[in-house]
Design a protein around this motif. Structure first.
Motif, short mmCIF file in Angstrom:
data_model
loop_
_atom_site.label_atom_id
_atom_site.label_comp_id
_atom_site.label_asym_id
_atom_site.label_seq_id
_atom_site.Cartn_x
_atom_site.Cartn_y
_atom_site.Cartn_z
N LYS A 2 0.84 -1.21 0.00
CA LYS A 2 0.00 0.00 0.00
C LYS A 2 0.87 1.25 0.00
O LYS A 2 0.53 2.25 -0.62
CB LYS A 2 -0.93 0.01 1.21
CG LYS A 2 -2.05 -0.98 1.14
CD LYS A 2 -2.94 -0.85 2.35
CE LYS A 2 -4.05 -1.88 2.31
NZ LYS A 2 -4.93 -1.80 3.46
N THR A 3 1.98 1.20 0.69
CA THR A 3 2.86 2.34 0.78
C THR A 3 3.44 2.66 -0.60
O THR A 3 3.52 3.83 -0.98
CB THR A 3 4.00 2.05 1.76
OG1 THR A 3 3.48 1.49 2.95
CG2 THR A 3 4.78 3.29 2.08
N LEU A 8 3.76 6.09 -5.27
CA LEU A 8 3.69 6.20 -6.73
C LEU A 8 2.58 7.17 -7.14
O LEU A 8 2.78 8.00 -8.03
CB LEU A 8 3.44 4.81 -7.35
CG LEU A 8 3.39 4.76 -8.87
CD1 LEU A 8 4.71 5.22 -9.46
CD2 LEU A 8 3.06 3.36 -9.34
N THR A 9 1.43 7.11 -6.48
CA THR A 9 0.32 8.03 -6.77
C THR A 9 0.71 9.47 -6.47
O THR A 9 0.43 10.39 -7.24
CB THR A 9 -0.92 7.64 -5.96
OG1 THR A 9 -1.25 6.29 -6.22
CG2 THR A 9 -2.11 8.53 -6.29
N ALA A 10 1.40 9.68 -5.36
CA ALA A 10 1.83 11.03 -4.99
C ALA A 10 2.83 11.58 -6.00
O ALA A 10 2.77 12.76 -6.38
CB ALA A 10 2.44 11.02 -3.59
N LEU A 15 4.05 15.21 -10.55
CA LEU A 15 4.51 15.44 -11.91
C LEU A 15 3.44 16.08 -12.79
O LEU A 15 3.72 16.97 -13.59
CB LEU A 15 5.00 14.13 -12.54
CG LEU A 15 6.30 13.54 -11.97
CD1 LEU A 15 6.58 12.18 -12.57
CD2 LEU A 15 7.45 14.49 -12.23
N VAL A 16 2.22 15.63 -12.62
CA VAL A 16 1.13 16.18 -13.43
C VAL A 16 0.87 17.63 -13.05
O VAL A 16 0.66 18.49 -13.91
CB VAL A 16 -0.15 15.32 -13.27
CG1 VAL A 16 -1.35 16.00 -13.88
CG2 VAL A 16 0.06 13.95 -13.88
#
Length: 103
Positions: A2-3, A8-10, A15-16
């Motif tokens: 989960k970490t 990765l989501t953060a 970046l976006v």
């Protein structure tokens, strides 16, 4: 696990959000013409012709801009449509006068 997904989501969100922004190119200002400026005052006879044109002709098909055809082009069209719309000569004269005034 989960970490790693959260990290990765953060990173993707970072970046976006830091990506380049697309800017809209500056366009020269165009004058805004309101409908009131386009409208010309119609005599009662021309207003009746417009009303007949909009109500009688639009029952069967879309209305054409009077400027789309020349005065010579309108004559046979109106003769043909008079029979189909079951309009008398007075009504057709009003419609014809209206269309001619808009050319």
């Amino acid at each position: 696990m989960k970490t790693k997904i959260l990290i990765l989501t953060a990173v993707v969100l970072l970046l976006v959000s830091c990506g380049t922004k697309k800017s809209v190119p500056a366009t020269p200002a165009t004058p805004v013409v309101t409908e009131a400026a386009k409208t010309t005052t119609l005599t009662p006879e021309l207003a009746e012709g417009k009303n007949l044109y909009e109500n009688s002709c639009a029952r069967c098909h879309k209305l054409f801009d009077p400027k789309k055809f020349s005065q010579e082009d309108w004559k046979p069209i109106l003769v043909k449509m008079q029979k189909k719309a079951k309009l008398d000569d007075t009504q057709m004269a009003s419609i014809s006068n209206y269309i001619t005034s808009q050319l």
